[in-house]
Motif scaffolding. Structure first.
Motif, mmCIF file in Angstrom:
data_model
loop_
_atom_site.group_PDB
_atom_site.id
_atom_site.type_symbol
_atom_site.label_atom_id
_atom_site.label_comp_id
_atom_site.label_asym_id
_atom_site.label_seq_id
_atom_site.Cartn_x
_atom_site.Cartn_y
_atom_site.Cartn_z
ATOM 1 N N ASP A 104 50.002 45.470 -17.101
ATOM 2 C CA ASP A 104 51.029 45.473 -16.053
ATOM 3 C C ASP A 104 52.439 45.224 -16.549
ATOM 4 N N GLY A 105 52.584 44.625 -17.741
ATOM 5 C CA GLY A 105 53.919 44.361 -18.261
ATOM 6 C C GLY A 105 54.155 42.929 -18.683
ATOM 7 N N PRO A 106 53.943 41.911 -17.804
ATOM 8 C CA PRO A 106 54.223 40.532 -18.194
ATOM 9 C C PRO A 106 53.387 40.089 -19.398
ATOM 10 N N ALA A 107 54.016 39.409 -20.321
ATOM 11 C CA ALA A 107 53.320 38.932 -21.522
ATOM 12 C C ALA A 107 52.153 38.034 -21.132
ATOM 13 N N GLY A 108 51.017 38.253 -21.769
ATOM 14 C CA GLY A 108 49.846 37.414 -21.538
ATOM 15 C C GLY A 108 49.028 37.789 -20.331
ATOM 16 N N ALA A 109 49.419 38.836 -19.601
ATOM 17 C CA ALA A 109 48.656 39.235 -18.409
ATOM 18 C C ALA A 109 47.280 39.755 -18.815
ATOM 19 N N GLU A 110 46.324 39.490 -17.961
ATOM 20 C CA GLU A 110 44.944 39.884 -18.198
ATOM 21 C C GLU A 110 44.717 41.301 -17.681
ATOM 22 N N THR A 111 44.008 42.120 -18.433
ATOM 23 C CA THR A 111 43.669 43.449 -17.920
ATOM 24 C C THR A 111 42.584 43.319 -16.864
ATOM 25 N N ARG A 112 42.462 44.332 -16.040
ATOM 26 C CA ARG A 112 41.402 44.338 -15.035
ATOM 27 C C ARG A 112 40.023 44.393 -15.689
ATOM 28 N N LEU A 113 39.943 45.050 -16.847
ATOM 29 C CA LEU A 113 38.663 45.102 -17.539
ATOM 30 C C LEU A 113 38.206 43.712 -17.957
ATOM 31 N N ALA A 114 39.124 42.903 -18.481
ATOM 32 C CA ALA A 114 38.773 41.532 -18.863
ATOM 33 C C ALA A 114 38.328 40.731 -17.645
ATOM 34 N N LEU A 115 39.019 40.940 -16.515
ATOM 35 C CA LEU A 115 38.650 40.260 -15.272
ATOM 36 C C LEU A 115 37.246 40.662 -14.834
ATOM 37 N N VAL A 116 36.990 41.962 -14.811
ATOM 38 C CA VAL A 116 35.690 42.457 -14.365
ATOM 39 C C VAL A 116 34.567 41.949 -15.268
ATOM 40 N N GLU A 117 34.784 41.960 -16.556
ATOM 41 C CA GLU A 117 33.743 41.524 -17.493
ATOM 42 C C GLU A 117 33.355 40.072 -17.257
ATOM 43 N N ARG A 118 34.329 39.194 -17.034
ATOM 44 C CA ARG A 118 33.962 37.782 -16.839
ATOM 45 C C ARG A 118 33.351 37.539 -15.463
ATOM 46 N N LEU A 119 33.796 38.297 -14.450
ATOM 47 C CA LEU A 119 33.226 38.120 -13.118
ATOM 48 C C LEU A 119 31.787 38.631 -13.054
ATOM 49 N N TYR A 120 31.512 39.763 -13.671
ATOM 50 C CA TYR A 120 30.150 40.285 -13.700
ATOM 51 C C TYR A 120 29.228 39.297 -14.422
ATOM 52 N N SER A 121 29.714 38.727 -15.508
ATOM 53 C CA SER A 121 28.919 37.746 -16.251
ATOM 54 C C SER A 121 28.647 36.509 -15.404
ATOM 55 N N ALA A 122 29.663 36.035 -14.682
ATOM 56 C CA ALA A 122 29.495 34.853 -13.835
ATOM 57 C C ALA A 122 28.455 35.101 -12.749
ATOM 58 N N LEU A 123 28.530 36.266 -12.098
ATOM 59 C CA LEU A 123 27.574 36.547 -11.022
ATOM 60 C C LEU A 123 26.159 36.692 -11.576
ATOM 61 N N ASP A 124 26.021 37.298 -12.742
ATOM 62 C CA ASP A 124 24.694 37.396 -13.365
ATOM 63 C C ASP A 124 24.064 36.012 -13.515
ATOM 64 N N ASP A 125 24.853 35.051 -13.970
ATOM 65 C CA ASP A 125 24.332 33.694 -14.154
ATOM 66 C C ASP A 125 24.004 33.036 -12.823
ATOM 67 N N ILE A 126 24.815 33.288 -11.810
ATOM 68 C CA ILE A 126 24.572 32.690 -10.494
ATOM 69 C C ILE A 126 23.267 33.213 -9.894
ATOM 70 N N VAL A 127 23.061 34.528 -9.923
ATOM 71 C CA VAL A 127 21.865 35.097 -9.292
ATOM 72 C C VAL A 127 20.602 34.835 -10.111
ATOM 73 N N SER A 128 20.759 34.401 -11.348
ATOM 74 C CA SER A 128 19.568 34.070 -12.149
ATOM 75 C C SER A 128 18.974 32.728 -11.756
ATOM 76 N N ARG A 129 19.709 31.971 -10.954
ATOM 77 C CA ARG A 129 19.229 30.665 -10.505
ATOM 78 C C ARG A 129 18.141 30.836 -9.438
ATOM 79 N N PRO A 130 17.201 29.886 -9.344
ATOM 80 C CA PRO A 130 16.107 30.029 -8.382
ATOM 81 C C PRO A 130 16.486 29.738 -6.932
ATOM 82 N N VAL A 131 17.612 29.074 -6.692
ATOM 83 C CA VAL A 131 18.015 28.737 -5.328
ATOM 84 C C VAL A 131 18.374 30.004 -4.573
ATOM 85 N N GLU A 132 17.870 30.152 -3.361
ATOM 86 C CA GLU A 132 18.032 31.400 -2.617
ATOM 87 C C GLU A 132 19.273 31.443 -1.738
ATOM 88 N N THR A 133 19.966 30.317 -1.598
ATOM 89 C CA THR A 133 21.191 30.295 -0.805
ATOM 90 C C THR A 133 22.303 29.693 -1.657
#
Length: 210
Positions: A117-146
């Motif tokens: 986007d321009g500002p120094a140090g800004a995160e790309t959307r790809l970096a954002l997506v990669e960490r969010l997908y990883s986080a959700l994978d770990d969350i849904v791997s848990r046995p709790v259903e809610t």
């Protein structure tokens, strides 16, 4: 069936002050805290006495809302920095006009996820997506259903994409505009194993906080 209640944090001080959010660690406003209590009321009525886990971005505006929700269920918040909003680098915490003047527009075609986007140090959307997908994978791997996940606007949109199985590279165009303080209900159907979005961007409960 597994349920995930995806919460976008309610009104934060940077919203009121017209500042860029991202990783700027603003806190909830007084109105935002009332909204968080309304969110907690709704979730408590829907979930009842079922075992529940609460996950949150580690930024204050999300974690403060998550703590108010978690208290209703007598559980601790599981903090995860991967659930943060996208970083705008040096623009975070500056006036929105400052970023608007310097932002390099996202192209219609080409490498939209890798676009800077321009500002120094800004995160790309790809970096954002990669960490969010990883986080959700770990969350849904848990046995709790809610589970309850408290995050941010655009971050929550990509979490929905992850839930429905959208390939990461396809997220360069898909987007779910979510309002602050909204609840999106995700459900896994155990009969045919579909990942469903049964309620999107629900904000009716926010009227109680006005």
């Amino acid at each position: 069936m597994r349920y995930i209640y995806l919460v976008t944090h309610p009104e934060a001080q940077h919203h009121v002050d017209g500042l860029v959010g991202g990783w700027y660690d603003s806190e909830l406003t007084t109105r935002g805290r009332l909204q968080a209590e309304s969110i907690a009321d709704v979730l408590a009525s829907r979930i009842g006495q079922q075992p529940v886990e609460v996950y949150s971005s580690d930024l204050r505006r999300a974690s403060e809302a998550a703590e108010r929700i978690a208290r209703r269920f007598s559980v601790e918040v599981r903090s995860d920095a991967r659930l943060r909003e996208r970083s705008n680098g040096e623009a975070d915490g500056k006036p929105q006009a400052w970023l608007d003047e310097r932002r390099i527009p996202l192209p219609e075609y080409g490498d939209r996820l890798g676009h800077h986007d321009g500002p120094a140090g800004a995160e790309t959307r790809l970096a954002l997506v990669e960490r969010l997908y990883s986080a959700l994978d770990d969350i849904v791997s848990r046995p709790v259903e809610t589970q309850i996940v408290v995050s941010h606007g655009s971050a929550s949109s990509y979490l929905i994409s992850a839930w429905i199985g959208m390939p990461m590279l396809a997220t360069d165009r898909g987007f779910f505009p979510l309002k602050s303080g909204s609840i999106t209900t995700l459900r896994r159907n155990d009969t045919h194993f579909s990942h469903q979005v049964v309620a999107l961007n629900d904000i009716q409960h926010l009227q109680a906080a006005e």
